[in-house]
Design a protein around this motif. Structure first.
Motif, short mmCIF file in Angstrom:
data_model
loop_
_atom_site.label_atom_id
_atom_site.label_comp_id
_atom_site.label_asym_id
_atom_site.label_seq_id
_atom_site.Cartn_x
_atom_site.Cartn_y
_atom_site.Cartn_z
N LEU A 1 3.13 5.75 -3.06
CA LEU A 1 4.29 6.51 -3.51
C LEU A 1 4.37 6.50 -5.04
CD1 LEU A 1 6.86 8.06 -2.73
CD2 LEU A 1 8.04 5.86 -2.70
N GLN A 2 4.09 5.37 -5.65
CA GLN A 2 4.10 5.28 -7.11
C GLN A 2 3.09 6.24 -7.72
OE1 GLN A 2 3.16 1.38 -8.64
NE2 GLN A 2 3.18 2.06 -10.76
N PHE A 3 1.90 6.31 -7.13
CA PHE A 3 0.87 7.20 -7.66
C PHE A 3 1.27 8.66 -7.50
CE2 PHE A 3 -3.21 9.48 -7.39
CZ PHE A 3 -3.73 9.12 -8.62
N ILE A 4 1.80 9.01 -6.33
CA ILE A 4 2.22 10.40 -6.09
C ILE A 4 3.32 10.80 -7.06
CG2 ILE A 4 3.40 11.89 -4.42
CD1 ILE A 4 1.83 10.37 -2.23
N LEU A 5 4.30 9.93 -7.25
CA LEU A 5 5.39 10.26 -8.18
C LEU A 5 4.91 10.32 -9.63
CD1 LEU A 5 8.30 8.19 -6.60
CD2 LEU A 5 7.95 10.66 -6.54
N ALA A 6 3.98 9.45 -10.01
CA ALA A 6 3.46 9.49 -11.38
C ALA A 6 2.73 10.80 -11.65
CB ALA A 6 2.53 8.30 -11.61
N ILE A 7 1.91 11.23 -10.69
CA ILE A 7 1.19 12.49 -10.85
C ILE A 7 2.17 13.67 -10.88
CG2 ILE A 7 -0.50 14.03 -9.77
CD1 ILE A 7 -1.66 11.51 -11.15
N THR A 8 3.21 13.61 -10.05
CA THR A 8 4.21 14.68 -10.02
C THR A 8 4.94 14.78 -11.35
OG1 THR A 8 4.50 14.36 -7.64
CG2 THR A 8 6.24 15.54 -8.80
N VAL A 9 5.37 13.65 -11.88
CA VAL A 9 6.07 13.64 -13.17
C VAL A 9 5.15 14.14 -14.27
CG1 VAL A 9 7.04 12.11 -14.94
CG2 VAL A 9 7.75 11.89 -12.57
N ALA A 10 3.91 13.68 -14.26
CA ALA A 10 2.96 14.13 -15.29
C ALA A 10 2.74 15.63 -15.22
CB ALA A 10 1.63 13.39 -15.13
N ALA A 11 2.65 16.17 -14.02
CA ALA A 11 2.43 17.61 -13.88
C ALA A 11 3.66 18.41 -14.32
CB ALA A 11 2.09 17.94 -12.43
N LEU A 12 4.83 18.00 -13.88
CA LEU A 12 6.05 18.76 -14.22
C LEU A 12 6.34 18.74 -15.72
CD1 LEU A 12 8.37 17.73 -11.26
CD2 LEU A 12 7.25 19.93 -11.63
N TYR A 13 6.30 17.56 -16.32
CA TYR A 13 6.57 17.48 -17.75
C TYR A 13 5.41 18.05 -18.56
CZ TYR A 13 10.84 14.81 -17.20
OH TYR A 13 12.11 14.42 -16.90
N GLY A 14 4.20 17.93 -18.04
CA GLY A 14 3.04 18.49 -18.73
C GLY A 14 3.13 20.00 -18.88
N LEU B 1 0.83 -1.20 0.00
CA LEU B 1 0.00 0.00 0.00
C LEU B 1 0.87 1.26 0.00
CD1 LEU B 1 -2.81 1.33 0.22
CD2 LEU B 1 -2.53 1.19 2.71
N ALA B 2 1.90 1.26 0.82
CA ALA B 2 2.79 2.42 0.88
C ALA B 2 3.52 2.63 -0.44
CB ALA B 2 3.79 2.25 2.02
N LEU B 3 4.01 1.54 -1.03
CA LEU B 3 4.75 1.66 -2.29
C LEU B 3 3.84 2.08 -3.45
CD1 LEU B 3 7.17 -1.37 -2.00
CD2 LEU B 3 7.73 1.06 -1.84
N ARG B 4 2.63 1.55 -3.49
CA ARG B 4 1.69 1.94 -4.55
C ARG B 4 1.26 3.40 -4.38
NH1 ARG B 4 2.45 -1.34 -8.76
NH2 ARG B 4 2.35 -3.50 -8.08
#
Length: 92
Positions: free
Chosen positions: A28-41, A23-26
Motif C-alpha cells: 500500500l505504501q508503494f502504491i500510494l507513493a507512486i500515485t502521489v508522485a504521478a499526480l504531483y509530477g 507485506l500488505a502495508l508496504r
C-alpha cells in the motif's frame, strides 16, 4: 510450503500474520507513493511548461513520495529487517 515456513520462523515479530500485514502495508505504501508522485509530477510538469510558479509543497511531496518508494524497494530485499531502519521510517 518452504516460503511460509521461512516467514513463520524468521519473521521479526508476529509470525506469518505479522509478515503478511507488513507485506500488505508496504505494498500500500508503494502504491500510494507512486500515485502521489504521478499526480504531483503532472502538476509540476504543467507548471514548468507554462513557466509558472512551482509550489514548494509540490516539490516536497515529490521528494517524500520518491523516498517512500525507494524505502519500500530497499525493505523488499530478503533478510533486511525493517526495524534496523526504524528511524528512517519515522523521518519519511
Amino acid at each position: 510450503m518452504p516460503l511460509l515456513d521461512h516467514l513463520t520462523t524468521h519473521s521479526s515479530s508476529g509470525g506469518l500474520p505479522g509478515a503478511l500485514a507488513r507485506l500488505a502495508l508496504r505494498t500500500l505504501q508503494f502504491i500510494l507513493a507512486i500515485t502521489v508522485a504521478a499526480l504531483y509530477g503532472v502538476d509540476l510538469h504543467h507548471a514548468t511548461q507554462q513557466h509558472a510558479y512551482t509550489d514548494g509543497k509540490w516539490v516536497f511531496a515529490e521528494i517524500v513520495a520518491g523516498l517512500a518508494a525507494v524505502t519500500v524497494l530497499v525493505y523488499g530485499i530478503p533478510f533486511f529487517k525493517s526495524y534496523w531502519a526504524f528511524g528512517w521510517d519515522w523521518v519519511v
